[in-house]
Design an enzyme around this catalytic site. Structure first.
Site, PDB file in Angstrom:
ATOM      1  N   GLU A 281      -5.281   5.806   5.802  1.00 15.95           N
ATOM      2  CA  GLU A 281      -4.292   5.117   4.988  1.00 15.95           C
ATOM      3  C   GLU A 281      -2.928   5.818   4.996  1.00 15.95           C
ATOM      4  OE1 GLU A 281      -5.839   2.326   2.908  1.00 15.95           O
ATOM      5  OE2 GLU A 281      -3.777   1.870   3.406  1.00 15.95           O
ATOM      6  N   ASP A 285       0.649   4.392   6.485  1.00 13.00           N
ATOM      7  CA  ASP A 285       1.784   4.243   5.568  1.00 13.00           C
ATOM      8  C   ASP A 285       2.988   5.041   6.037  1.00 13.00           C
ATOM      9  OD1 ASP A 285       0.318   2.585   4.001  1.00 13.00           O
ATOM     10  OD2 ASP A 285      -0.134   4.054   2.454  1.00 13.00           O
ATOM     11  N   SER A 491      -2.982  -3.194   4.395  1.00 13.17           N
ATOM     12  CA  SER A 491      -2.379  -1.860   4.273  1.00 13.17           C
ATOM     13  C   SER A 491      -1.354  -1.617   5.356  1.00 13.17           C
ATOM     14  CB  SER A 491      -3.426  -0.774   4.437  1.00 13.17           C
ATOM     15  OG  SER A 491      -4.338  -0.842   3.422  1.00 13.17           O
TER      16      SER A 491
END
Ligand SMILES: *[C@@H]1O[C@H](CO)[C@@H](O)[C@H](O)[C@H]1NC(C)=O
Ligand SMILES: *[C@@H]1O[C@H](CO)[C@@H](O)[C@H](O)[C@H]1NC(C)=O
Ligand SMILES: *[C@@H]1O[C@H](CO)[C@@H](O)[C@H](O)[C@H]1NC(C)=O
Ligand SMILES: *[C@@H]1O[C@H](CO)[C@@H](O)[C@H](O)[C@H]1NC(C)=O
Ligand SMILES: *[C@@H]1O[C@H](CO)[C@@H](O)[C@H](O)[C@H]1NC(C)=O
Length: 575
Positions: A281, A285, A491
């Protein structure tokens, strides 16, 4: 003890005695994924938060409307955090009533800048007495994380007017899940081939720029237009952003900004480990903010609170505490680009909790935090989730909306594939069971609902806040542990959308205009021209791969209003 204190103690205990205990919150059963273990030691300390009633919060909602609707004369005139605090601070008698009610030694202190949330500690024994409940140790099976919780708690009836809720007594909140790694497209092509590969094969920053017309870098030179990326989740293995991987990623896919990096804000003992031991993640990001929003300063705000609700609140408090503007220099506010993308792929927290109406209080309190960020001109941008209409539940009779994406003060981003523009089948969306439809989107959600008739009646709340608001590409390539790999989920869509907004804000700053702040009232009105509608595809529903929502012309609960369109956005903003 002073006479006055003794007197007030007498008065107090009399008032407590005369007030009856009332059940304040409860859960009907232990949510799936949790297992009750033994009773904790009576002397073990637990840290609690108590959210106090915010008497002026409805006034703040009006202020947020006035600074966020393009038609308002106060559009873009954001408040300072200190001005916001005036609207959320509790009444003085709430603070004293709660402090007097807590046992000596609880030492309540302000948890939020405005003091509307207090932190205190009690032993298990004290807490069982105070809340008339029984604590147990529970284990979250997937991660092995243990937490002390109870099934209900009571408050004296005369405290209910002061207290919204006490956390984390009944909060069974598993840590957010990691996104699924998509191995279908995993390749080991030579670097020179990768840079030349068609976007159909390897979606990378240049493809995102091409799809949406996003330019390479900033032009304003502003360093206060920033992106914050929230990272969480120590207990499920951590989310780390690896700087060596970012450098490899930039060298390979963004050589024009090679060497750019990110700042760190480490909360609650967080460490941004560089050993590739965590989930992906943080990698997604950071690579898709630093790598898309060329030269916008990016800060990774990593929080190791082992509690999902506290993590959200920590991030809100961190943002509120950032600004310390010199008196009277208000145009500094206009330069706060601030987007915050958080990673809510399969927020399991929501999945289990949304079945309990008592969690409304906690949701509302967190959402009120996002309202405060809206007031200071921060755009909060969330992935909508990866479970389609029903959060991957099969055979359900009701769709499952997600939180925080359903909070009316955040912008939630669904997933699409670029060619032909098609909604991602797992793009989460629908209608909140708790938050009613905000005025900025009611015309759009009603039009959609009118178009589907009563096909799903009873499975969702037709007067709820609809989500997602927008969408972008859901599948990209990242560098992890030195190798290129593909990964999918909303995401990925969320940091891409946040980066788009950060570069839009940069152009606004260069033109001497305020940044966009809370996006939705703009996006659903004059900002529509800055988005390309996606009207293909459908999301999964209770029956599995089909049976969710259709992506249609106009807003829909799969791809929202559509994907970024830089040229359209520049026109919409008169830039
Ligand atoms: C305390 O909790 C028990 C069990 O939950 C309940 O039966 C009892 O009525 C509560 N006590 C008071 C004073 O409300
Ligand atoms: C909050 O409400 C009180 C009581 O209505 C009022 O006196 C006060 O001015 C309000 N504060 C703000 C910041 O609006
Ligand atoms: C972005 O940078 C690359 C490499 O320097 C260049 O080839 C490309 O034309 C630039 N794109 C835009 C939109 O400026
Ligand atoms: C979402 O979370 C649930 C419960 O933690 C898990 O069973 C499910 O497999 C997850 N879904 C995905 C797509 O990761
Ligand atoms: C979605 O589209 C399909 C195919 O056009 C149609 O059969 C179905 O009824 C639509 N479902 C909804 C909820 O609109």
């Amino acid at each position: 003890m002073s006479l006055l204190h003794a007197l007030s103690l007498v008065l107090l205990s009399r008032s407590v005695l005369s007030s009856t205990l009332v059940l304040h919150e409860s859960v009907s059963h232990v949510p799936s994924g949790f297992q009750a273990l033994d009773s904790p030691s009576p002397s073990q300390e637990i840290e609690f938060l108590v959210a106090l009633v915010q008497p002026n919060i409805t006034d703040l909602a009006k202020v947020v409307d006035s600074v966020s609707f393009p038609s308002s004369p106060s559009y873009g005139k954001y408040l300072t955090p200190a001005e916001v605090a005036e609207y959320v601070k509790p009444a003085a008698d709430s603070v004293s009533a709660v402090s007097d009610w807590l046992p000596t030694g609880a030492s309540p202190s302000a948890f939020s800048p405005a003091g509307d949330i207090l932190k205190f500690s009690l032993t298990v024994e004290q807490a069982e007495g105070l809340f008339n409940t029984t604590f147990k140790t529970y284990k979250y099976s997937a991660s092995g994380q243990e937490m002390i919780r109870a099934m209900n708690y009571y408050l004296p009836s005369n405290m209910q007017q002061h207290i919204l809720y006490v956390h984390p007594i009944i909060s069974f909140a598993p840590p957010p899940q990691r996104p699924a790694k998509n191995t279908a497209y995993r390749r080991r092509t030579m670097p020179d081939r990768r840079q030349l590969a068609p976007c159909e094969d390897i979606v990378r920053p240049v493809c995102i720029q091409e799809f949406y017309g996003i330019p390479n870098t900033t032009i304003s030179g502003s360093t206060t237009n920033t992106i914050g990326v929230a990272g969480y989740n120590e207990d499920s293995g951590g989310e780390y952003a690896n700087n060596a991987d970012l450098q490899t990623f930039l060298n390979e896919f963004r050589p024009d900004i090679a060497g750019n990096t990110f700042g760190l804000a480490l909360l609650n003992g967080a460490e941004n480990l560089q050993d590739n031991s965590g989930g992906l993640e943080g990698q997604i990001d950071i690579q898709y903010t630093v790598g898309i929003a060329g030269n916008v300063p990016t800060t990774y705000v990593l929080d190791f609170s082992n509690d999902a609700v506290m993590s959200y609140m920590d991030t809100i408090n961190w943002i509120l505490a950032q600004e310390n503007p010199p008196d009277g220099i208000h145009n500094e506010l206009w330069e706060r680009g601030g987007s915050d993308t958080t990673n809510l792929c399969n927020v399991s927290f929501l999945q289990s909790l949304l079945h309990f109406s008592t969690f409304l209080r906690c949701f509302r309190s967190i959402c009120n935090g996002y309202m405060q960020l809206a007031a200071i001109g921060v755009s909060m941008i969330f992935a909508s989730g990866d479970g389609g209409a029903a959060d991957n539940e099969q055979g359900c009779t009701e769709f499952v909306p997600m939180f925080p994406p359903t909070c009316p003060y955040v912008t939630s981003v669904g997933g699409t594939f670029f060619q032909p523009p098609t909604a991602f089948v797992s793009s989460a969306g629908g209608f909140s069971n708790y938050f009613s439809v905000p005025s900025y989107q009611s015309a759009d959600t009603s039009a959609y609902l009118a178009s589907i008739g009563d096909v799903y009646s009873g499975m969702y709340n037709p007067s709820g806040r609809g989500f997602p608001d927008v969408a972008s590409e859901w599948e990209v390539f990242i560098v992890n542990d030195g190798g290129v790999t593909s990964i999918g989920g909303t995401s990925c869509a969320s940091p891409i959308f946040a980066s788009f907004i950060a570069l839009v804000n940069d152009r606004l700053i260069a033109a001497g205009k305020p940044v966009l702040g809370f996006l939705n009232p703009f996006l659903y009105s004059t900002g529509k021209g800055g988005l390309d509608d996606v009207a293909n595809g459908q999301s999964s529903g209770c029956s599995g791969s089909t049976g969710g929502w259709n992506s249609t012309t106009g807003w829909d609960p799969v791809s929202g209003l559509g994907t970024p369109d830089w040229a359209g956005m520049m026109t919409a903003l008169g830039l």
